[in-house]
Design an enzyme around this catalytic site. Structure first.
Site, PDB file in Angstrom:
ATOM      1  N   SER A 123       0.879  -1.084  -0.114  1.00  0.00           N
ATOM      2  CA  SER A 123       0.001   0.016   0.236  1.00  0.00           C
ATOM      3  C   SER A 123       0.761   1.367   0.093  1.00  0.00           C
ATOM      4  O   SER A 123       0.293   2.287  -0.527  1.00  0.00           O
ATOM      5  CB  SER A 123      -0.846   0.171   1.351  1.00  0.00           C
ATOM      6  OG  SER A 123      -1.639  -1.113   1.342  1.00  0.00           O
ATOM      7  N   HIS A 134      -1.993  -3.327  -6.819  1.00  0.00           N
ATOM      8  CA  HIS A 134      -2.602  -2.863  -5.565  1.00  0.00           C
ATOM      9  C   HIS A 134      -4.040  -3.048  -5.540  1.00  0.00           C
ATOM     10  O   HIS A 134      -4.935  -2.274  -6.146  1.00  0.00           O
ATOM     11  CB  HIS A 134      -2.311  -1.442  -5.463  1.00  0.00           C
ATOM     12  CG  HIS A 134      -2.612  -0.806  -4.051  1.00  0.00           C
ATOM     13  ND1 HIS A 134      -3.206   0.211  -3.749  1.00  0.00           N
ATOM     14  CD2 HIS A 134      -2.654  -1.541  -2.797  1.00  0.00           C
ATOM     15  CE1 HIS A 134      -3.537   0.490  -2.615  1.00  0.00           C
ATOM     16  NE2 HIS A 134      -3.139  -0.724  -1.803  1.00  0.00           N
ATOM     17  N   GLU A 150      -5.162  -0.734  -8.675  1.00  0.00           N
ATOM     18  CA  GLU A 150      -4.025   0.204  -9.266  1.00  0.00           C
ATOM     19  C   GLU A 150      -2.996  -0.694  -9.850  1.00  0.00           C
ATOM     20  O   GLU A 150      -2.543  -1.477  -9.037  1.00  0.00           O
ATOM     21  CB  GLU A 150      -3.773   1.176  -8.125  1.00  0.00           C
ATOM     22  CG  GLU A 150      -4.831   2.252  -7.659  1.00  0.00           C
ATOM     23  CD  GLU A 150      -4.220   3.077  -6.615  1.00  0.00           C
ATOM     24  OE1 GLU A 150      -4.555   4.199  -6.500  1.00  0.00           O
ATOM     25  OE2 GLU A 150      -3.781   2.549  -5.497  1.00  0.00           O
ATOM     26  N   ASN A 152      -5.312   6.069  -2.115  1.00  0.00           N
ATOM     27  CA  ASN A 152      -5.103   6.541  -0.645  1.00  0.00           C
ATOM     28  C   ASN A 152      -4.337   7.951  -0.618  1.00  0.00           C
ATOM     29  O   ASN A 152      -4.688   8.829   0.463  1.00  0.00           O
ATOM     30  CB  ASN A 152      -3.845   5.613  -0.107  1.00  0.00           C
ATOM     31  CG  ASN A 152      -4.756   4.247   0.208  1.00  0.00           C
ATOM     32  OD1 ASN A 152      -5.819   4.044   0.439  1.00  0.00           O
ATOM     33  ND2 ASN A 152      -4.013   3.123   0.308  1.00  0.00           N
TER      34      ASN A 152
HETATM   35  N1  LIG Z   1      -5.509  -4.635   4.709  1.00  0.00           N
HETATM   36  C1  LIG Z   1      -5.576  -3.636   3.865  1.00  0.00           C
HETATM   37  O1  LIG Z   1      -6.690  -2.811   3.625  1.00  0.00           O
HETATM   38  C2  LIG Z   1      -4.959  -3.232   2.341  1.00  0.00           C
HETATM   39  C3  LIG Z   1      -5.168  -2.866   1.205  1.00  0.00           C
HETATM   40  C4  LIG Z   1      -4.092  -3.007   0.175  1.00  0.00           C
HETATM   41  C5  LIG Z   1      -3.031  -3.544   0.272  1.00  0.00           C
HETATM   42  N2  LIG Z   1      -2.658  -4.007   1.574  1.00  0.00           N
HETATM   43  C6  LIG Z   1      -1.359  -4.580   1.516  1.00  0.00           C
HETATM   44  O2  LIG Z   1      -1.272  -5.881   1.472  1.00  0.00           O
HETATM   45  C7  LIG Z   1      -0.231  -6.513   2.196  1.00  0.00           C
HETATM   46  C8  LIG Z   1      -0.605  -7.505   3.198  1.00  0.00           C
HETATM   47  O3  LIG Z   1      -1.621  -6.978   4.200  1.00  0.00           O
HETATM   48  P1  LIG Z   1      -2.924  -7.909   4.847  1.00  0.00           P
HETATM   49  O4  LIG Z   1      -3.728  -6.781   5.345  1.00  0.00           O
HETATM   50  O5  LIG Z   1      -3.547  -8.778   4.107  1.00  0.00           O
HETATM   51  O6  LIG Z   1      -1.683  -8.361   6.242  1.00  0.00           O
HETATM   52  P2  LIG Z   1      -2.150  -9.433   7.122  1.00  0.00           P
HETATM   53  O7  LIG Z   1      -1.277  -8.982   8.559  1.00  0.00           O
HETATM   54  O8  LIG Z   1      -3.452  -9.929   7.112  1.00  0.00           O
HETATM   55  O9  LIG Z   1      -1.363 -10.693   6.416  1.00  0.00           O
HETATM   56  C9  LIG Z   1       0.262 -10.993   6.281  1.00  0.00           C
HETATM   57  C10 LIG Z   1       0.415 -12.271   5.962  1.00  0.00           C
HETATM   58  O10 LIG Z   1       1.768 -12.438   5.691  1.00  0.00           O
HETATM   59  C11 LIG Z   1       2.298 -13.653   6.097  1.00  0.00           C
HETATM   60  N3  LIG Z   1       3.772 -13.464   6.087  1.00  0.00           N
HETATM   61  C12 LIG Z   1       4.543 -12.691   6.921  1.00  0.00           C
HETATM   62  N4  LIG Z   1       5.943 -12.859   6.527  1.00  0.00           N
HETATM   63  C13 LIG Z   1       6.040 -13.768   5.419  1.00  0.00           C
HETATM   64  C14 LIG Z   1       6.948 -14.344   4.699  1.00  0.00           C
HETATM   65  N5  LIG Z   1       8.202 -13.905   5.120  1.00  0.00           N
HETATM   66  N6  LIG Z   1       6.723 -14.994   3.679  1.00  0.00           N
HETATM   67  C15 LIG Z   1       5.327 -15.471   3.553  1.00  0.00           C
HETATM   68  N7  LIG Z   1       4.188 -14.767   4.223  1.00  0.00           N
HETATM   69  C16 LIG Z   1       4.505 -13.955   5.266  1.00  0.00           C
HETATM   70  C17 LIG Z   1       1.713 -13.604   7.451  1.00  0.00           C
HETATM   71  O11 LIG Z   1       1.738 -14.880   8.253  1.00  0.00           O
HETATM   72  C18 LIG Z   1       0.225 -13.180   7.458  1.00  0.00           C
HETATM   73  O12 LIG Z   1      -0.620 -14.067   7.081  1.00  0.00           O
HETATM   74  C19 LIG Z   1       0.483  -5.371   2.862  1.00  0.00           C
HETATM   75  O13 LIG Z   1       1.622  -5.106   2.129  1.00  0.00           O
HETATM   76  C20 LIG Z   1      -0.604  -4.247   3.025  1.00  0.00           C
HETATM   77  O14 LIG Z   1       0.039  -2.976   2.859  1.00  0.00           O
HETATM   78  C21 LIG Z   1      -3.532  -3.978   2.702  1.00  0.00           C
END
Ligand SMILES: NC(=O)c1ccc[n+]([C@@H]2O[C@H](COP(=O)([O-])OP(=O)(O)OC[C@H]3O[C@@H](n4cnc5c(N)ncnc54)[C@H](O)[C@@H]3O)[C@@H](O)[C@H]2O)c1
Length: 295
Positions: free
Chosen positions: A121, A142, A154, A192
């Site tokens: 993000s 994204h 995006e 964002n």
């Molecule tokens: N939550 C949102 O609204 C949103 C929206 C768009 C983008 N994002 C992006 O998406 C990504 C994930 O966000 P999320 O909200 O799903 O987070 P989350 O914390 O729910 O999930 C992250 C996952 O990654 C796993 N993980 C950690 N280290 C790892 C590794 N080395 N190898 C493989 N898996 C690993 C964790 O076990 C966990 O299951 C981030 O980069 C975030 O910025 C989030």
């Protein structure tokens, strides 16, 4: 570059990775869903099945679409299983070192023509691309949260990204039934960049007593035709996420217009993170949630 994507790897099976695997499998691609914490994978599969079931009940997909999508998803705790994929979407923790480590490992696993994408993000695509061998195949894809519901994705090229990679990414997003929007690699991209200051301004309006929570949300629903008021939306996104989006903008653009409202900082420090913690600008112990006075 592979124009004909058949198998997609998703790294990180959290909230977003789970939604990405869901929509990618529903669109007919085979999915290899990886998480470093392999123990959570059975629960993630069960959640995808529940979410698909909700779409079946709403009549947006058929029972057989849902079971075919489930059959296309395989889970793995071993990153090396991603060797055959044509595209990999990294959606692990929002931590630059974690992401760089994943890309460094992936480059030895996937084919040299595999497209490598990140769902970050806020981290610069150009900087993450520097951790990828052949960064011309690296791109930001994204997704918005919740992934199955949101129409926009995006697509963000870094300076080294090839035009061909952008074309492959936008064509892939279109095949998911979503609309791609190409954004340049600036902090917070487009959605964002615009949304975070708007939500912050609504919190300033509350902080300064311009209106109550209820009045501000009603004003934007009825006066600007927004489907949700900004304070309910901030609670839904998570106040910690809203704060971190603003901090990225404030620090990377060094412009005081992105200064997070002190009330937002105070709520996050108190652990009042919105719907997920039970309290934010609303109290979620009641149905419907009750608007609260500013603390
Ligand atoms: N939550 C949102 O609204 C949103 C929206 C768009 C983008 N994002 C992006 O998406 C990504 C994930 O966000 P999320 O909200 O799903 O987070 P989350 O914390 O729910 O999930 C992250 C996952 O990654 C796993 N993980 C950690 N280290 C790892 C590794 N080395 N190898 C493989 N898996 C690993 C964790 O076990 C966990 O299951 C981030 O980069 C975030 O910025 C989030």
């Amino acid at each position: 570059m592979i124009a004909n994507i058949k198998t997609v790897g998703v790294v990180g099976a959290g909230q977003m990775g789970c939604g990405i695997a869901h929509v990618v499998a529903l669109a007919g691609f085979d999915v290899l869903l990886h998480d470093a914490n392999a123990e959570r994978l059975p629960a993630v599969l069960a959640e995808i099945e529940r979410n698909l079931g909700r779409q079946v009940r709403r009549g947006t997909i058929s029972d057989s679409d849902a079971s075919a999508a489930m059959d296309r998803i395989q889970t793995t705790g071993d990153l090396r299983s991603l060797a055959p994929v044509d595209l990999v979407i990294e959606s692990a923790l929002e931590d630059e070192e974690v992401k760089r480590g994943i890309f460094a490992a992936l480059c030895y696993i996937v084919r040299p023509d595999c497209v490598i994408a990140t769902n970050t993000s806020s981290i610069a695509i150009t900087r993450l691309g520097a951790a990828v061998q052949k960064p011309e195949r690296f791109v930001g894809i994204h997704f918005m949260n919740p992934v199955p519901m949101m129409a926009l994705v995006e697509v963000i090229p870094g300076v080294a990204t090839a035009a061909d990679t952008v074309r492959t990414a936008t064509a892939f997003v279109t095949r998911l039934g979503k609309t791609p929007a190409v954004a340049q690699d600036f902090p917070a991209f487009m959605v964002n960049r615009i949304l975070a200051p708007m939500l912050n301004e609504a919190i300033y309006a509350l902080h300064e007593g311009v209106g109550t929570v209820e009045a501000i949300d009603k004003a934007m629903r009825l006066g600007a035709n927004h489907p949700m008021g900004p304070l309910e939306l901030a609670d839904f996104i998570g106040l910690d996420i809203c704060l971190s989006n603003l901090q990225v903008l404030y620090e990377s653009l060094a412009d005081p217009k992105y200064r997070p409202c002190p009330l937002l900082v105070k709520y996050v420090e108190a652990g009042w993170l919105g719907a997920k913690s039970g309290r934010g600008f609303y109290d979620y112990s009641t149905d419907p949630p009750t608007p609260l006075p500013a603390a």
